[in-house]
Design an enzyme around this catalytic site. Structure first.
Site, PDB file in Angstrom:
ATOM      1  N   TYR A  52      -0.581  -7.457  16.049  1.00  9.23           N
ATOM      2  CA  TYR A  52      -0.622  -6.505  14.931  1.00  9.23           C
ATOM      3  C   TYR A  52      -1.710  -5.436  15.157  1.00  9.23           C
ATOM      4  O   TYR A  52      -1.454  -4.231  15.066  1.00  9.23           O
ATOM      5  CB  TYR A  52      -0.863  -7.280  13.632  1.00  9.23           C
ATOM      6  CG  TYR A  52      -1.276  -6.431  12.463  1.00  9.23           C
ATOM      7  CD1 TYR A  52      -0.365  -5.577  11.847  1.00  9.23           C
ATOM      8  CD2 TYR A  52      -2.584  -6.479  11.968  1.00  9.23           C
ATOM      9  CE1 TYR A  52      -0.757  -4.784  10.774  1.00  9.23           C
ATOM     10  CE2 TYR A  52      -2.968  -5.701  10.900  1.00  9.23           C
ATOM     11  CZ  TYR A  52      -2.063  -4.852  10.306  1.00  9.23           C
ATOM     12  OH  TYR A  52      -2.450  -4.062   9.249  1.00  9.23           O
TER      13      TYR A  52
ATOM     14  N   LEU B  25       0.815  -1.225   0.000  1.00  4.93           N
ATOM     15  CA  LEU B  25       0.000   0.000   0.000  1.00  4.93           C
ATOM     16  C   LEU B  25       0.842   1.266   0.000  1.00  4.93           C
ATOM     17  O   LEU B  25       0.484   2.249  -0.669  1.00  4.93           O
ATOM     18  CB  LEU B  25      -0.974  -0.023   1.187  1.00  4.93           C
ATOM     19  CG  LEU B  25      -2.010  -1.150   1.136  1.00  4.93           C
ATOM     20  CD1 LEU B  25      -2.988  -1.037   2.293  1.00  4.93           C
ATOM     21  CD2 LEU B  25      -2.752  -1.163  -0.195  1.00  4.93           C
TER      22      LEU B  25
ATOM     23  N   LYS C  18      -1.732  -1.187  15.912  1.00  3.95           N
ATOM     24  CA  LYS C  18      -2.527  -0.177  15.202  1.00  3.95           C
ATOM     25  C   LYS C  18      -3.339   0.656  16.205  1.00  3.95           C
ATOM     26  O   LYS C  18      -3.486   1.867  16.039  1.00  3.95           O
ATOM     27  CB  LYS C  18      -3.446  -0.846  14.177  1.00  3.95           C
ATOM     28  CG  LYS C  18      -2.687  -1.562  13.055  1.00  3.95           C
ATOM     29  CD  LYS C  18      -1.798  -0.611  12.293  1.00  3.95           C
ATOM     30  CE  LYS C  18      -1.055  -1.239  11.141  1.00  3.95           C
ATOM     31  NZ  LYS C  18      -0.178  -0.281  10.446  1.00  3.95           N
TER      32      LYS C  18
ATOM     33  N   HIS D 117      -8.110  -4.359  12.189  1.00  2.00           N
ATOM     34  CA  HIS D 117      -7.712  -5.264  13.274  1.00  2.00           C
ATOM     35  C   HIS D 117      -7.495  -4.527  14.603  1.00  2.00           C
ATOM     36  O   HIS D 117      -7.314  -5.168  15.633  1.00  2.00           O
ATOM     37  CB  HIS D 117      -6.506  -6.093  12.850  1.00  2.00           C
ATOM     38  CG  HIS D 117      -6.857  -6.953  11.672  1.00  2.00           C
ATOM     39  ND1 HIS D 117      -7.725  -8.025  11.777  1.00  2.00           N
ATOM     40  CD2 HIS D 117      -6.560  -6.835  10.349  1.00  2.00           C
ATOM     41  CE1 HIS D 117      -7.924  -8.553  10.574  1.00  2.00           C
ATOM     42  NE2 HIS D 117      -7.227  -7.849   9.694  1.00  2.00           N
TER      43      HIS D 117
ATOM     44  N   SER E  77      -9.888  -4.047   3.702  1.00  2.00           N
ATOM     45  CA  SER E  77      -9.065  -4.908   2.842  1.00  2.00           C
ATOM     46  C   SER E  77      -8.801  -4.136   1.562  1.00  2.00           C
ATOM     47  O   SER E  77      -9.684  -4.021   0.706  1.00  2.00           O
ATOM     48  CB  SER E  77      -9.814  -6.206   2.527  1.00  2.00           C
ATOM     49  OG  SER E  77     -10.290  -6.802   3.724  1.00  2.00           O
TER      50      SER E  77
ATOM     51  N   LEU F  99      12.808   2.368  10.493  1.00  2.00           N
ATOM     52  CA  LEU F  99      12.041   3.114  11.505  1.00  2.00           C
ATOM     53  C   LEU F  99      12.549   2.869  12.925  1.00  2.00           C
ATOM     54  O   LEU F  99      12.294   3.659  13.824  1.00  2.00           O
ATOM     55  CB  LEU F  99      10.557   2.738  11.421  1.00  2.00           C
ATOM     56  CG  LEU F  99       9.796   3.234  10.183  1.00  2.00           C
ATOM     57  CD1 LEU F  99       8.460   2.529  10.066  1.00  2.00           C
ATOM     58  CD2 LEU F  99       9.587   4.748  10.248  1.00  2.00           C
TER      59      LEU F  99
ATOM     60  N   PHE G  51       2.865   4.310   6.295  1.00  2.00           N
ATOM     61  CA  PHE G  51       2.431   2.952   5.952  1.00  2.00           C
ATOM     62  C   PHE G  51       3.540   1.929   6.207  1.00  2.00           C
ATOM     63  O   PHE G  51       3.413   0.764   5.834  1.00  2.00           O
ATOM     64  CB  PHE G  51       1.957   2.892   4.493  1.00  2.00           C
ATOM     65  CG  PHE G  51       0.517   3.318   4.341  1.00  2.00           C
ATOM     66  CD1 PHE G  51       0.134   4.623   4.623  1.00  2.00           C
ATOM     67  CD2 PHE G  51      -0.456   2.416   3.939  1.00  2.00           C
ATOM     68  CE1 PHE G  51      -1.197   5.021   4.521  1.00  2.00           C
ATOM     69  CE2 PHE G  51      -1.792   2.785   3.824  1.00  2.00           C
ATOM     70  CZ  PHE G  51      -2.152   4.098   4.115  1.00  2.00           C
ATOM     71  N   GLY G  52       4.624   2.343   6.817  1.00  2.00           N
ATOM     72  CA  GLY G  52       5.749   1.434   7.059  1.00  2.00           C
ATOM     73  C   GLY G  52       5.518   0.613   8.316  1.00  2.00           C
ATOM     74  O   GLY G  52       5.572   1.152   9.420  1.00  2.00           O
TER      75      GLY G  52
ATOM     76  N   ILE H 112      10.865   0.527  -6.867  1.00  2.00           N
ATOM     77  CA  ILE H 112      10.989   1.985  -6.904  1.00  2.00           C
ATOM     78  C   ILE H 112      11.534   2.362  -8.283  1.00  2.00           C
ATOM     79  O   ILE H 112      12.527   1.788  -8.739  1.00  2.00           O
ATOM     80  CB  ILE H 112      11.947   2.481  -5.793  1.00  2.00           C
ATOM     81  CG1 ILE H 112      11.458   2.040  -4.403  1.00  2.00           C
ATOM     82  CG2 ILE H 112      12.129   4.006  -5.866  1.00  2.00           C
ATOM     83  CD1 ILE H 112      10.168   2.649  -3.908  1.00  2.00           C
TER      84      ILE H 112
HETATM   85  C1  15L Z   1      -4.890  -5.811   7.340  1.00  2.00           C
HETATM   86  O1  15L Z   1      -4.696  -4.948   8.181  1.00  2.00           O
HETATM   87  C2  15L Z   1      -3.768  -6.481   6.649  1.00  2.00           C
HETATM   88  O2  15L Z   1      -2.665  -5.628   6.449  1.00  2.00           O
HETATM   89  C3  15L Z   1      -4.173  -7.139   5.345  1.00  2.00           C
HETATM   90  O3  15L Z   1      -3.157  -8.044   4.968  1.00  2.00           O
HETATM   91  C4  15L Z   1      -5.521  -7.849   5.456  1.00  2.00           C
HETATM   92  O4  15L Z   1      -5.439  -8.924   6.351  1.00  2.00           O
HETATM   93  C5  15L Z   1      -6.557  -6.862   5.943  1.00  2.00           C
HETATM   94  O5  15L Z   1      -6.166  -6.261   7.152  1.00  2.00           O
HETATM   95  C6  15L Z   1      -7.924  -7.529   6.129  1.00  2.00           C
HETATM   96  O6  15L Z   1      -8.429  -7.577   7.251  1.00  2.00           O
HETATM   97  O7  15L Z   1      -8.478  -7.982   5.137  1.00  2.00           O
END
Ligand code: 15L
Length: 268
Positions: A135, A14, A139, A112, A164, A51, A70-71, A40
């Site tokens: 993960y 992304l 976020k 998520h 997604s 980072l 987005f990193g 690139i």
């Molecule tokens: C996300 O946050 C992920 O980066 C991606 O790979 C998908 O799993 C997406 O969510 C999702 O929930 O479809």
């Protein structure tokens, strides 16, 4: 936009897409960064940086107006990898932004961060975080970090709880969660330019009838999604979750059921 905009994760799916699509939208002073250089083009300005390395990040955020962040590791990983890359990495970036007087940060949050909400719930920008994974927790942390740096240091932010983001919907779940590349680009562009932003939570979703999210805050800010998952033939979509009863209950899908040791009935 002639002011300098830094895109982190510019070698990723992304981040890379946005690095190209923002240039196509007329952003003239874009710089990409990532810990490795991938996909690139020669004409794109790119700086290798990790980072986790605060000194390096402080250097590359000098003279930057806005950061499109987005990193990160984009899926579930070990607690230690998520802590180092996503949590400490994001903290470093915000702190470097404060030192260098960056005005705005667009943060790639994720569904998520709210994945343990049931699919029967309709969420909006005030809905509480319910992370479904290490993960997702990173976020949720990024959203709180954005709120803190906005209130305390006036760094404006937009956190996009991305569903997604794919070229086209692939799975039945995407009828609720899909966002097209151009709709995500539109949201990021609003985040960079909208005058009335302080700290915003919006949902990264196209105009999907089966959405679990009331995205009226994004609409108030001018978001007009051009795409919808409804236009795709749902018979062609996979049913990857259908054998996983728990995944079907919660918005985060299989992220909620992976390594689950909890009590489903207690999750409100
Ligand atoms: C996300 O946050 C992920 O980066 C991606 O790979 C998908 O799993 C997406 O969510 C999702 O929930 O479809």
């Amino acid at each position: 936009m002639n002011k300098k905009v830094l895109v982190t994760g510019a070698s990723g799916h992304l981040g890379g897409m946005l690095f190209r699509s923002l240039a196509n939208l007329g952003y003239k002073n874009l710089v990409g960064t990532d810990l490795k250089k991938k996909n690139i083009e020669k004409k794109q300005k790119f700086i290798l940086a990790n980072l986790k390395n605060f000194k390096a990040i402080t250097k590359i955020t000098k003279g930057v107006h806005a950061i499109v962040h987005f990193g990160a590791i984009p899926i579930e990983d070990t607690q230690s990898n998520i802590l180092q890359n996503n949590i400490i990495g994001t903290y470093n970036l915000f702190e470097a932004a404060r030192i260098n007087k960056v005005k705005r940060i667009i943060f790639a949050s994720s569904n998520h961060a709210i994945g343990f909400h049931r699919r029967t719930a309709k969420l909006n920008e005030f809905s509480n975080q319910k992370p479904d994974s290490h993960y997702g927790l990173s976020k949720a942390f990024g959203e709180e970090l954005s709120s803190f740096y906005a209130d305390k240091f006036n760094i404006k932010s937009m956190c996009i709880r991305i569903g997604s983001c794919l070229k086209i919907p692939e799975d039945k779940r995407h009828l609720s969660t899909w966002i097209s590349y151009r709709d995500l680009t539109q949201l990021v562009d609003i985040g960079i330019n909208h005058k009335a932003i302080h700290h915003e939570i919006v949902y990264g979703a196209s105009k999907n009838k089966k959405s679990w999210w009331n995205n009226s805050r994004a609409y108030q800010l001018g978001y007009r999604p051009a795409d919808s998952a409804d236009r795709f033939n749902s018979h062609l979509l996979t049913k990857n979750e259908y054998k996983d009863k728990m995944a079907l209950l919660f918005q985060g899908g299989v992220f909620t059921s992976a390594n689950f040791k909890g009590d489903i009935k207690s999750i409100k």
